[in-house]
Design a protein around this motif. Structure first.
Motif, short mmCIF file in Angstrom:
data_model
loop_
_atom_site.label_atom_id
_atom_site.label_comp_id
_atom_site.label_asym_id
_atom_site.label_seq_id
_atom_site.Cartn_x
_atom_site.Cartn_y
_atom_site.Cartn_z
N THR A 274 46.22 32.48 39.54
CA THR A 274 44.85 32.41 40.04
C THR A 274 44.52 33.64 40.88
O THR A 274 43.45 34.23 40.74
N LEU A 275 45.46 34.03 41.75
CA LEU A 275 45.24 35.23 42.56
C LEU A 275 45.11 36.47 41.69
O LEU A 275 44.24 37.32 41.93
N ASP A 276 45.94 36.58 40.68
CA ASP A 276 45.88 37.73 39.78
C ASP A 276 44.54 37.78 39.06
O ASP A 276 43.92 38.85 38.92
N ARG A 277 44.06 36.63 38.62
CA ARG A 277 42.77 36.55 37.95
C ARG A 277 41.64 36.98 38.88
O ARG A 277 40.74 37.74 38.49
N GLU A 278 41.68 36.54 40.13
CA GLU A 278 40.65 36.90 41.10
C GLU A 278 40.70 38.40 41.41
O GLU A 278 39.65 39.05 41.53
N ILE A 279 41.89 38.98 41.52
CA ILE A 279 42.02 40.41 41.79
C ILE A 279 41.46 41.21 40.62
O ILE A 279 40.73 42.20 40.82
N ARG A 280 41.75 40.83 39.40
CA ARG A 280 41.22 41.53 38.23
C ARG A 280 39.70 41.43 38.17
O ARG A 280 39.01 42.39 37.82
N GLN A 281 39.17 40.27 38.53
CA GLN A 281 37.73 40.09 38.53
C GLN A 281 37.08 40.99 39.58
O GLN A 281 36.05 41.62 39.31
N LEU A 282 37.66 41.07 40.76
CA LEU A 282 37.12 41.92 41.81
C LEU A 282 37.20 43.40 41.43
O LEU A 282 36.29 44.18 41.74
N ARG A 283 38.29 43.80 40.78
CA ARG A 283 38.42 45.20 40.34
C ARG A 283 37.39 45.52 39.25
O ARG A 283 36.89 46.65 39.19
#
Length: 101
Positions: free
Chosen positions: A86-95
């Motif tokens: 979930t954290l990885d998905r959120e980081i990719r979305q923010l990038r």
């Protein structure tokens, strides 16, 4: 995390013995009992009769506790994996959105 502690407490409560058996007074050894416990030996000092095979049936609770511990560890690993995904998905979305303007 609360669910894990609740499951652990429930497992420990179920694994605990309901009541301990009363211990009887030790028996006084007799001459006949002393003769039974002493096995005849060969000249090498080894007993002629092999001892009965030992079993691990009396330690079922140890195996159950280890199984529960491994299941909890595996479950905790799965929970951490989901959180990291979930954290990885959120980081990719923010990038992908780019820096704030």
């Amino acid at each position: 995390m609360r669910r894990i502690f609740t499951a652990l407490a429930l497992a420990l409560a179920l694994a605990a013995p309901a009541s301990l058996p009363a211990q009887s007074a030790p028996a006084v050894p007799t001459q006949a009992a002393a003769q039974v416990t002493q096995a005849p030996t060969e000249p090498s000092g080894l007993p002629l009769n092999a001892p009965p095979p030992t079993t691990l049936r009396a330690y079922w609770h140890v195996f159950a506790a280890l199984a529960i511990a491994w299941l909890l560890l595996f479950g905790y690993t799965l929970v951490l994996g989901r959180r990291f995904a979930t954290l990885d998905r959120e980081i990719r979305q923010l990038r992908a959105e780019g820096p704030p303007a």
